[in-house]
Design a protein around this motif. Structure first.
Motif, short mmCIF file in Angstrom:
data_model
loop_
_atom_site.label_atom_id
_atom_site.label_comp_id
_atom_site.label_asym_id
_atom_site.label_seq_id
_atom_site.Cartn_x
_atom_site.Cartn_y
_atom_site.Cartn_z
N LEU A 1 39.37 10.09 11.12
CA LEU A 1 39.00 10.47 11.09
C LEU A 1 38.34 10.81 9.87
N ARG A 2 38.48 10.24 8.74
CA ARG A 2 37.73 10.20 7.60
C ARG A 2 36.24 9.46 7.76
N LYS A 3 36.01 8.44 9.12
CA LYS A 3 34.59 8.09 8.99
C LYS A 3 34.23 8.90 9.57
N GLY B 1 36.93 11.99 17.14
CA GLY B 1 36.66 12.98 15.44
C GLY B 1 36.73 14.38 16.82
N LEU B 2 35.98 14.55 17.65
CA LEU B 2 35.45 15.84 18.43
C LEU B 2 36.52 16.88 19.01
N LEU B 3 37.26 15.61 19.40
CA LEU B 3 37.93 16.72 20.56
C LEU B 3 38.97 16.66 19.23
N GLU C 1 35.17 -4.64 22.90
CA GLU C 1 34.59 -5.41 21.91
C GLU C 1 34.73 -4.01 20.27
N ASP C 2 34.89 -2.79 20.85
CA ASP C 2 34.59 -1.75 20.20
C ASP C 2 36.44 -1.67 19.18
N ARG C 3 36.02 -1.72 17.61
CA ARG C 3 37.67 -2.00 17.56
C ARG C 3 38.58 -0.58 17.04
N TYR C 4 37.10 0.25 17.65
CA TYR C 4 38.43 1.70 17.97
C TYR C 4 38.99 1.90 19.44
#
Length: 465
Positions: free
Chosen positions: A193-195, A329-331, A411-414
């Protein structure tokens, strides 16, 4: 077009049935709460519980699918949602209804996630836009028709809850009978969320405020119509449906217009229009019902598309590998706002005035206008070349959720890619065809893993009415 839609026809038919029952239930629950003389605060808690359950469902459903698969997961969610609908008239206690609303929110969120991951299994770059657009239109149309079904009889009637339960239960049949293969497991999205907030403060703050506004409208619109003197059976459900219909009509043209100018400016303009429309409806005292409906539709047209614009603004600022993070984050922001709004609104409606349903959102929209004006003065909008075109399917939040405009990348770290579930062992009396499949698997033990690895994770992060 028909050939493109044919593979997902059974799934879309399930969506129609599901949203018919859900739209009916979303309308009769607040009206029945009013007829049972529940306290306004308890009605607000039940409404907030729905949105809390929605966010929880979006987080937990991927784990359910990994454990049980799409079809079993779909069946569990539908059965639970159907049971919750039927429990309302059987247990006429406000505290119990809070639990039932949480279950409903959890299940409908999970069903959205399962359905969309399944739709993406059939979609490719040539037809994805068409399939998702048809899906969105089907959602809106079925939900609105479900709301209008509340005019069949009194909201306190057991029959309406039974009809909603039956329709939702039948929705599992097309999916349970499908011959289509199940898609790969739904990927799990990590939150940062901070990012996300640092990436686009305006998008997150707007989603939070709009969640409070839209959550309040969805939860109390039928009650407001009744308190204003309109008939609970024939007029209140129509007013609730008009709010949503107004949002449907305005969402696409507003989104397209925002492609050409600063989306924050469009947000400010429609928020100002929403303020004037909200104040106007409070001044209508026993007005002609048609006028009441038109003003309600204007409120929906000015408020419900706002989330889509906020989401599009967030995606404009996200990097190529940051869409999933932004969607998550929008969710959370929209879900948090939707959970807070109904509680605050219910207290104001009970202890101040019934018009607080629109006056409180008007204040929120005014705060949003001031905030956006400050942001516009201090931060430039992204240049046109860096803006993504408005995507109706990936930014529609009136359904209750968030859809990332990009495919999930392992491959996305999230993004956490869960292991595929193990198929059950075949019985001794399985058919010769099943034995042949088993022999093939034994000959190439890595084939299943390779299939999962090669299949792009074409799911989207989904969050709601």
């Amino acid at each position: 077009m028909a050939q493109m839609i044919a593979p997902v026809a059974s799934l879309l038919f399930s969506v129609v049935l599901l949203l018919l029952g859900h739209g009916l239930q979303m309308t009769i629950v607040p009206l029945a709460s009013l007829s049972l003389q529940f306290e306004g605060f308890m009605i607000g808690l039940a409404a907030s519980a729905y949105f809390v359950g929605f966010v929880a469902g979006a987080i937990i459903t991927p784990h359910v699918v990994v454990r049980a698969g799409h079809i079993r997961g779909f069946a569990v969610m539908v059965s639970s949602m159907s049971a919750a609908a039927l429990l309302h008239p059987l247990v006429a206690e406000a505290e119990a209804w809070i639990l039932f609303r949480f279950i409903t929110g959890f299940c409908i969120s999970g069903l959205y996630l399962i359905i969309e991951s399944w739709l993406n299994e059939f979609a490719d770059n040539s037809n994805r836009g068409l399939i998702m657009s048809v899906y969105i239109v089907v959602n809106y149309a079925a939900f609105t028709c479900g709301q209008l079904m509340a005019t069949l009889t009194g909201p306190e009637s057991f029959h309406l809850f039974a009809i909603a339960s039956i329709i939702i239960s039948v929705a599992v049949m097309p999916v349970a009978m499908t011959k289509a293969a199940q898609p790969a497991p739904i990927a799990i999205v990590k939150l940062d969320l901070r990012k996300v907030f640092k990436t686009s403060q305006a998008a997150i703050i707007s989603a939070l405020v709009i969640g409070m506004v839209v959550g309040s409208h969805i939860s109390f619109a039928p009650i407001y119509a009744v308190q204003k003197g309109y008939d609970a059976m024939t007029q209140a459900p129509v007013f609730a449906a008009m709010l949503g219909l107004g949002g449907v009509i305005s969402q696409w043209p507003l989104g397209r217009f925002s492609d050409r100018v600063d989306r924050r400016l469009v947000l400010m303009v429609i928020s100002i229009l929403g303020i004037f429309a909200s104040i106007s409806i409070t001044l209508l005292d026993q007005a002609d019902f048609l006028v009441f409906l038109i003003v309600g539709a204007l409120i929906g047209a000015a408020t419900q598309p706002a989330y889509s614009l906020a989401a599009a603004h967030g995606y404009d600022h996200a990097s190529e590998n940051g869409y999933v993070r932004m969607a998550a984050g929008l969710l959370v922001a929209f879900g948090l706002g939707s959970s807070i709004g109904p509680v605050v609104t219910s207290v104001l409606m009970q202890y101040v005035d019934i018009d607080a349903l629109f006056l409180f959102p008007a204040v929120l929209l005014a705060v949003l206008v001031v905030y956006l004006a400050i942001r516009v003065m201090h931060k430039d909008a992204p240049v046109a070349e860096n803006k993504d075109s408005f995507d109706f399917a990936s930014t529609s939040a009136t359904l209750g959720g968030v859809v990332s405009p990009e495919l999930l990348n392992e491959e996305d770290r999230y993004v956490v890619v869960p292991d595929s579930w193990e198929p059950s062992e075949p019985e001794e009396d399985d058919t010769e065809e099943a034995a042949s499949v088993e022999a093939t698997d034994d000959a190439d033990p890595t084939s299943a893993d390779e299939a999962v690895a090669e299949d792009p994770l074409e799911t989207k992060a989904k969050a709601s009415a």
